[in-house]
Design a protein around this motif. Structure first.
Motif, PDB file in Angstrom:
ATOM      1  N   ILE A 182      14.699  14.721  81.244  1.00 46.64           N
ATOM      2  CA  ILE A 182      13.691  15.734  81.566  1.00 46.64           C
ATOM      3  C   ILE A 182      12.629  15.792  80.469  1.00 46.64           C
ATOM      4  N   ILE A 183      11.378  15.721  80.884  1.00 47.25           N
ATOM      5  CA  ILE A 183      10.272  15.863  79.922  1.00 47.25           C
ATOM      6  C   ILE A 183       9.639  17.238  80.127  1.00 47.25           C
ATOM      7  N   VAL A 212      22.712  14.944  82.867  1.00 50.45           N
ATOM      8  CA  VAL A 212      21.438  15.088  82.169  1.00 50.45           C
ATOM      9  C   VAL A 212      21.637  14.435  80.793  1.00 50.45           C
ATOM     10  N   VAL A 213      21.021  13.270  80.616  1.00 49.58           N
ATOM     11  CA  VAL A 213      21.306  12.503  79.394  1.00 49.58           C
ATOM     12  C   VAL A 213      20.351  12.836  78.259  1.00 49.58           C
ATOM     13  N   ALA A 214      19.132  13.268  78.590  1.00 45.56           N
ATOM     14  CA  ALA A 214      18.160  13.470  77.516  1.00 45.56           C
ATOM     15  C   ALA A 214      17.088  14.462  77.910  1.00 45.56           C
ATOM     16  N   MET A 215      16.524  15.100  76.901  1.00 48.24           N
ATOM     17  CA  MET A 215      15.373  15.979  77.093  1.00 48.24           C
ATOM     18  C   MET A 215      14.314  15.617  76.081  1.00 48.24           C
ATOM     19  N   CYS A 216      13.072  15.891  76.444  1.00 47.48           N
ATOM     20  CA  CYS A 216      11.981  15.640  75.516  1.00 47.48           C
ATOM     21  C   CYS A 216      11.078  16.860  75.491  1.00 47.48           C
ATOM     22  N   ASP A 255      18.140   6.913  85.273  1.00 50.10           N
ATOM     23  CA  ASP A 255      17.829   6.508  86.647  1.00 50.10           C
ATOM     24  C   ASP A 255      16.612   7.271  87.141  1.00 50.10           C
ATOM     25  N   ALA A 256      16.500   8.519  86.673  1.00 49.57           N
ATOM     26  CA  ALA A 256      15.411   9.363  87.165  1.00 49.57           C
ATOM     27  C   ALA A 256      14.844  10.208  86.033  1.00 49.57           C
ATOM     28  N   VAL A 257      13.556  10.510  86.152  1.00 45.03           N
ATOM     29  CA  VAL A 257      12.892  11.338  85.146  1.00 45.03           C
ATOM     30  C   VAL A 257      12.247  12.537  85.835  1.00 45.03           C
ATOM     31  N   PHE A 258      12.423  13.705  85.255  1.00 44.49           N
ATOM     32  CA  PHE A 258      11.724  14.907  85.709  1.00 44.49           C
ATOM     33  C   PHE A 258      10.543  15.144  84.776  1.00 44.49           C
ATOM     34  N   VAL A 259       9.346  15.154  85.337  1.00 51.37           N
ATOM     35  CA  VAL A 259       8.143  15.411  84.545  1.00 51.37           C
ATOM     36  C   VAL A 259       7.747  16.869  84.777  1.00 51.37           C
ATOM     37  N   VAL A 260       7.998  17.695  83.766  1.00 49.55           N
ATOM     38  CA  VAL A 260       7.811  19.139  83.939  1.00 49.55           C
ATOM     39  C   VAL A 260       6.881  19.651  82.835  1.00 49.55           C
ATOM     40  N   ALA A 292      20.845  14.538  74.629  1.00 46.37           N
ATOM     41  CA  ALA A 292      20.086  13.901  73.543  1.00 46.37           C
ATOM     42  C   ALA A 292      18.666  14.464  73.514  1.00 46.37           C
ATOM     43  N   CYS A 293      18.141  14.710  72.316  1.00 48.04           N
ATOM     44  CA  CYS A 293      16.837  15.361  72.194  1.00 48.04           C
ATOM     45  C   CYS A 293      15.784  14.411  71.623  1.00 48.04           C
TER      46      CYS A 293
END
Lengths: 289, 338
Positions: B6-7, B28-32, B64-69, B49-50
């Motif tokens: 998730i971004i 949910v493997v990572a956030m940015c 596999d997938a990215v959430f652009v928020v 992971a941050c």
């Protein structure tokens, strides 16, 4: 100590209606004055209801004032505060951002290292920041009885989804230590939360969730809820939304809920004497008769 | 397990993160996010992971997938990068700041054959879906007018600090609030909004952006109706969205809790009486595995995950291409207002 079997909620006072936006507007108009809320509470007491479960909405502060000023009249009256009043924060986060919201709602200057708030902020000490927010929300209840203090479902479920379990555990410990209160959790996902509490060692938690005949707002499924309500898992359920936002009649709604003796209390919202008395009588006679 | 990153961890990012965290088949493997407070909260309290650099996050965690928020102006570069790396993308609304960027994202999603979805959550309310279904049956005859409204208490004071109050970032009532109604009209009628007239967008409290949007809209089939949106409305405790459609045989009025149906004559096939009929959300809402803030938000995310699991890159309920219809009318409203 067991909670009262019957608990009055506050959605009807603050224009929360899950079935109709129009009804919300009518409620907003009827309960514009605090006295209108106090009148309904007095009717409820008259009907036998002594516990009021309410969000930490700004307007509850004046209800607390009224209760403090009349100690004799309200000697058996208990609040179950539910925090936070989520829309206040949600709107604040949209407008001010997360830091701006913390600045606005945490007492003391979070940018000053001379305050508990400042130190907690600087150290990114989240359990301490949570304590400060709990204290801020609890301030209005000083001098009243608050035997159970609740986290609203949006926070409970958010922390559960994010995996921030430590904060749920810390909340339970803190309200016990500071307010000598039991921790309560409102949730839309009761079975998931029961499992989490068991895994994290939160003992016999009060868990308030929708429980109704048509499975409304019961995730993951009504079957799973029924399984847990019949199990010997250690938790103290409160049933809310028994009427499924008005989709069910009172008699059939309460008959369904009260078939589970494990349910300690039933929460409902109503603002007329007839409805309050009807629900009180039904719950009292059907739940663990 | 489907690995998601998730971004952007603002209000919506947090919401997606928690809902996905409750999905049994998602990790949910990572956030940015660049916010240091959020960074430490996630580092200290979760196993996610941050990152502060989204490219590094995608390269290292290979989701596999990215959430652009993120704010709208950042959607393009982030979405394009994620798709270049083969990630399915869920992008929050409104989709893009410029039409050219929007069409490039639509094109790349097609070339790469990726699931693509934009976060118009109204498409997941039981009441609106029932309205769409009934309208398509022709139950109200030939529609001649619609009225879409959205009100809420977002900006109630002068001065505001976040990107939502900045025009260049994609803020303002038009992008943030009116977009929902524009999308809803498109979704329910199945028609593209092709034009607008008499648009005015007053600022009530904000200095840089509009706080309300009023206009008359026209659809490709000629149907016309009004748009009334105000995010500085203290009357409402939370966002209140509604759509009314009138036809020569009756009318449909839906909000997020109730669908009201008025029929000039009874309709036996649907079991509806002459006059008013009411359907409530309680009978129109399917159960979800994990519910954070309403079934619709869970369904929205779970639908995206289902499409990925089924390899369904075309059957999404709100593709980039669908969202471009709303972006396109947003630009027309801006022009008409000038």
């Amino acid at each position: 100590m067991m909670m009262d079997k019957v608990i009055l909620g506050d959605n009807q006072f603050f224009a929360v209606n899950h079935l109709s936006d129009e009804r919300s507007r009518q409620q907003a108009i009827r309960f514009k004055e605090n006295q209108a809320i106090i009148d309904v509470l007095d009717i409820a007491i008259d009907c036998g209801v002594n516990t009021f479960m309410c969000t930490t909405h700004d307007r509850i502060a004046s209800i607390c004032d009224h209760v403090r000023k009349n100690p004799e009249k309200y000697k058996d009256f208990k609040f179950h505060p539910c925090m936070p009043y989520a829309h206040k924060y949600a709107n604040a986060v949209t407008e001010l951002g997360i830091i701006g919201t913390l600045k606005a709602y945490i007492p003391g200057n979070i940018l000053s290292v001379a305050s508990k708030a400042g130190i907690a902020y600087m150290r990114k000490d989240f359990p301490s920041l949570m304590e400060l927010l709990v204290d801020a929300e609890m301030k209005m209840f000083a001098g009243t009885k608050t035997p159970v203090i609740f986290l609203q479902n949006v926070i409970t479920d958010m922390l559960m989804g994010l995996g921030m379990r430590e904060l749920l555990v810390h909340f339970a410990e803190y309200v016990k230590k500071k307010y000598n209160a039991d921790a309560g959790f409102i949730t839309m996902n009761m079975p998931h939360l029961v499992d989490l509490c068991e895994e994290e060692g939160i003992k016999n938690p009060v868990i308030c969730s929708s429980i109704n005949k048509i499975g409304f707002r019961m995730s993951p499924s009504i079957e799973k809820y029924e399984e847990y309500l019949r199990s010997d898992k250690e938790f103290r359920p409160i049933a809310m939304q028994c009427l499924a936002a008005g989709a069910l009649g009172a008699q059939e709604a309460m008959e369904y809920v009260c078939q589970f003796p494990k349910i300690e209390s039933v929460l409902f919202g109503a603002s007329s004497r007839a409805h309050i008395q009807q629900n009180y009588d039904l719950i009292n006679s059907l739940l663990r008769p | 397990m489907i690995k998601v990153a998730i971004i952007g961890l603002g209000k919506m990012g947090m919401s997606h993160c928690a809902i996905l965290g409750g999905h049994p088949d998602v990790e949910v493997v990572a956030m940015c996010d660049t916010d240091s407070l959020l960074q430490s909260a996630f580092k200290k309290l979760t196993h996610i992971a941050c990152y502060t650099d989204y490219k590094l996050m995608i390269d290292e965690t290979k989701p596999d997938a990215v959430f652009v928020v993120t704010p709208t102006r950042l959607h393009y570069e982030m979405t394009m990068y994620a798709m270049e790396k083969g990630c399915h993308v869920f992008c929050e609304k409104p989709f893009s700041l410029t039409l050219e960027e929007g069409y490039q994202m639509v094109a790349l999603a097609k070339v790469k054959n990726l699931v693509n979805q934009v976060g118009y959550v109204n498409r997941y309310f039981g009441t609106f879906n029932e309205m769409k279904r009934l309208l398509a049956t022709g139950i109200i005859g030939t529609p001649f007018h619609f009225f879409g409204e959205n009100y809420g208490p977002v900006v109630l004071k002068k001065k505001g600090g976040t990107w939502r109050s900045k025009k260049v970032a994609g803020g303002g009532c038009l992008m943030d609030y009116a977009a929902h109604i524009l999308d809803l009209v498109t979704y329910i009628t199945g028609q593209t909004i092709t034009g607008c007239r008499g648009t005015f967008m007053p600022s009530i409290f904000s200095s840089e952006v509009e706080d309300a949007v009023y206009s008359t809209l026209e659809l490709e089939n000629g149907l016309r109706g009004q748009l009334a949106v105000n995010w500085s409305d203290p009357v409402h405790r939370k966002a209140t969205t509604s759509l009314k459609i009138e036809g020569d045989k009756g009318k449909l009025e839906a909000d997020t809790t109730t669908l009201k149906i008025f029929l000039n004559e009874a309709n036996e096939a649907e079991g509806l009486e002459k006059g008013w009929n009411v359907k409530y959300i309680t009978e129109l809402t399917p159960q979800v595995y994990f519910n954070l803030r309403g079934e619709e938000f869970s369904q929205e995310d779970f639908h995206f995950i289902e499409c990925i699991k089924n390899g369904d890159t075309k059957g999404n309920r709100c593709t980039f291409e669908e969202a471009m219809k709303t972006d396109s009318i947003i630009h027309k409203l801006i022009n008409d207002n000038q």
